[in-house]
Design an enzyme around this catalytic site. Structure first.
Site, PDB file in Angstrom:
ATOM      1  N   GLU A 131       0.789  -1.312   0.060  1.00  0.00           N
ATOM      2  CA  GLU A 131       0.008  -0.020   0.049  1.00  0.00           C
ATOM      3  C   GLU A 131       0.756   1.194  -0.025  1.00  0.00           C
ATOM      4  OE1 GLU A 131      -2.851  -0.470   3.110  1.00  0.00           O
ATOM      5  OE2 GLU A 131      -4.020  -1.870   1.771  1.00  0.00           O
TER       6      GLU A 131
ATOM      7  N   CYS B 194      -1.962   5.750   9.758  1.00  0.00           N
ATOM      8  CA  CYS B 194      -0.779   5.015  10.642  1.00  0.00           C
ATOM      9  C   CYS B 194      -1.215   3.892  11.113  1.00  0.00           C
ATOM     10  CB  CYS B 194      -0.165   5.596  11.505  1.00  0.00           C
ATOM     11  SG  CYS B 194       0.360   7.563  11.355  1.00  0.00           S
TER      12      CYS B 194
HETATM   13  N1  SAH Z   1       8.236   0.108  10.774  1.00  0.00           N
HETATM   14  C1  SAH Z   1       8.602   1.559  10.977  1.00  0.00           C
HETATM   15  C2  SAH Z   1       7.626   2.437   9.843  1.00  0.00           C
HETATM   16  C3  SAH Z   1       6.139   2.413  10.112  1.00  0.00           C
HETATM   17  S1  SAH Z   1       5.677   4.007  10.399  1.00  0.00           S
HETATM   18  C4  SAH Z   1       8.220   2.039  12.337  1.00  0.00           C
HETATM   19  O1  SAH Z   1       7.638   1.557  13.207  1.00  0.00           O
HETATM   20  O2  SAH Z   1       8.400   3.410  12.575  1.00  0.00           O
HETATM   21  C5  SAH Z   1       4.224   3.749  11.247  1.00  0.00           C
HETATM   22  C6  SAH Z   1       4.114   4.527  12.516  1.00  0.00           C
HETATM   23  O3  SAH Z   1       2.606   4.149  12.655  1.00  0.00           O
HETATM   24  C7  SAH Z   1       5.022   4.189  13.642  1.00  0.00           C
HETATM   25  O4  SAH Z   1       5.312   5.160  14.234  1.00  0.00           O
HETATM   26  C8  SAH Z   1       3.917   3.113  14.479  1.00  0.00           C
HETATM   27  O5  SAH Z   1       4.426   3.172  15.694  1.00  0.00           O
HETATM   28  C9  SAH Z   1       2.612   3.911  13.985  1.00  0.00           C
HETATM   29  N2  SAH Z   1       1.410   3.109  14.266  1.00  0.00           N
HETATM   30  C10 SAH Z   1       1.497   1.784  14.109  1.00  0.00           C
HETATM   31  N3  SAH Z   1       0.315   1.366  14.227  1.00  0.00           N
HETATM   32  C11 SAH Z   1      -0.622   2.196  14.557  1.00  0.00           C
HETATM   33  C12 SAH Z   1      -1.933   2.444  15.026  1.00  0.00           C
HETATM   34  N4  SAH Z   1      -2.845   1.356  15.042  1.00  0.00           N
HETATM   35  N5  SAH Z   1      -2.531   3.633  15.506  1.00  0.00           N
HETATM   36  C13 SAH Z   1      -1.508   4.829  15.309  1.00  0.00           C
HETATM   37  N6  SAH Z   1      -0.273   4.784  15.036  1.00  0.00           N
HETATM   38  C14 SAH Z   1       0.182   3.548  14.653  1.00  0.00           C
END
Ligand code: SAH
Length: 404
Positions: free
Chosen positions: A96, A390
């Site tokens: 995506e 996110c």
């Molecule tokens: N794998 C990397 C890149 C993904 S960034 C990382 O973890 O940083 C995606 C961001 O969204 C990350 O900061 C993660 O903590 C956040 N995230 C993941 N699941 C989420 C959710 N259900 N609600 C809000 N933020 C979320």
């Protein structure tokens, strides 16, 4: 892990394309022509490279070379203008890619461009500035035969790109984790997502301002070499400066060190999500491997450039990590680091064992950080209604797609 068939021009750098031309008895400048056609013009088929002699194009095709632009299989449009693309790769796998018309505010590691924060209480000017369409510059392109998207003209946009099919990191609050990891993306597949979306949106950097966030599916630092190659291709080929890119990592400590040494690199964001080791291990089991002590040491040693800030993301989970006491722990953790913090209230999902905190709880958490002098922003959720926000990227297709 299986890899993409290696007959794709997308993903080859200028040197590799030049070698390809030379190997076929062509002059070296044919490499540059291919490079421009693939990355700047974002061609779909070899026969669109009008600068190349027909025999050379035919020869490339005979030898099985293709452009390798991935196909947009589905798209979903949010009421807030965000578009989630389901992008199909050569082997049929999908990832995506998300287009956010005004940026998500998280693209800037130093907060200087952060425009979509809500109720930050820090700099209302900035919030207003981010929502105001920029004046259309005299050089903004109008492509013949296709009116530019209303979201693009005169406005900045951010593309959120995936680095792996699925993810191996297993964060307990993230949907992508439910998929597990299938494979790494090739550099060309990372650039290809962006090329396909730019084409579809009629956006043409560098004339139009496009930010890239490596925050889609996957952990970029577990696919480090391909991720870094895609950065160079985007900067040198597509024309998006590295200063407009941000990569987020769950905290792969050895790669944070490597990344700091890169001569050309995006800004860095680190997903913190827990204010002490017990809590962080509970929500991010990866913390067992690289705990907060090691992570914050790497963050502290990270060589920031002038005026650059390190970003920490903190997903707020109701009654798990959103208490004032935990905000105070975060203050202690980041003390001494030139940082900003992005708070993300959990984007909910049925399969997740967590709840989204009340807005008041989020703002109370923010106030503690701000009072300690840390620039702290509350991310505005983008595209929640189409599962584009996110942590929501898990290739959901069970909602009505937009008509093509
Ligand atoms: N794998 C990397 C890149 C993904 S960034 C990382 O973890 O940083 C995606 C961001 O969204 C990350 O900061 C993660 O903590 C956040 N995230 C993941 N699941 C989420 C959710 N259900 N609600 C809000 N933020 C979320």
């Amino acid at each position: 892990m299986p890899i993409q068939p290696s007959n794709s021009l997308l993903g080859l750098d200028l040197q590799e394309l030049t070698n390809l031309a030379l190997g076929m008895g062509q002059p070296a400048y044919r490499g540059q022509q291919l490079f421009d056609a693939v990355y700047r013009q974002k061609i779909e088929r070899l026969d669109q490279v009008s600068t190349l002699p027909v025999e050379y194009r035919d020869r490339l095709a005979e030898e099985g070379w293709q452009v390798g632009l991935p196909r947009i299989a589905r798209k979903f449009i949010s009421s807030d203008g965000t578009v989630r693309y389901l992008v199909e790769l050569a082997d049929g796998e999908t990832v995506e890619t998300v287009w956010m018309p005004e940026g998500d505010g998280g693209e800037s590691g130093d907060g200087s461009e952060a425009g979509d924060e809500i109720e930050s209480g820090i700099d209302p000017e900035r919030v207003v500035a981010g929502l105001r369409p920029a004046v259309r510059g005299p050089s903004a392109p109008l492509r013949a035969g296709s009116a530019p998207s209303p979201h693009v003209s005169g406005r900045r946009a951010t593309i959120c790109v995936s680095s792996q099919v699925g993810c191996a990191v297993n964060c307990k609050f993230c949907f992508t984790a439910l998929l597990g990891v299938k494979r790494n993306l090739e550099a060309g597949e990372i650039v290809g997502q962006i090329a396909a979306v730019l084409r579809e949106q009629g956006a043409e950097p560098p004339l139009q301002r496009v930010n890239i966030v490596f925050m889609g599916m996957g952990e970029p630092f577990l696919n480090y070499d391909n991720f870094m190659k895609s950065v160079r291709l985007l900067a040198e080929g597509v024309g998006i400066p590295a200063s407009r890119m941000t990569v987020s990592t769950a905290g792969i400590v050895p790669r944070i060190h490597d990344f700091g040494q890169e001569p050309l690199r995006p800004k860095l964001a680190i997903s913190l999500n827990g204010s002490n080791d017990v809590l962080r291990t509970e929500v991010m089991p990866l913390n067992r491997k690289w705990n907060l002590g090691e992570l914050m040491k790497a963050a502290r040693e990270f060589p920031l450039r002038a005026r650059e800030r390190l970003t920490f993301e903190y997903v707020l989970l109701a009654d798990v990590n959103d208490a004032p006491e935990q905000a105070r722990e975060v203050v202690e953790l980041v003390r001494g680091i030139r940082a900003k913090i992005n708070l993300i209230a959990l984007n909910p999902g049925t399969e997740l064992p967590y709840r989204t905190p009340e807005q008041e709880r989020v703002l109370a958490f923010q106030r503690i950080l701000v009072a300690a002098g840390i620039p702290t922003f509350v991310r505005r959720p983008r595209g929640r209604d189409i599962f584009a926000a996110c942590g929501q990227l898990k290739r959901t297709v069970e909602i009505a797609p937009a008509s093509p």
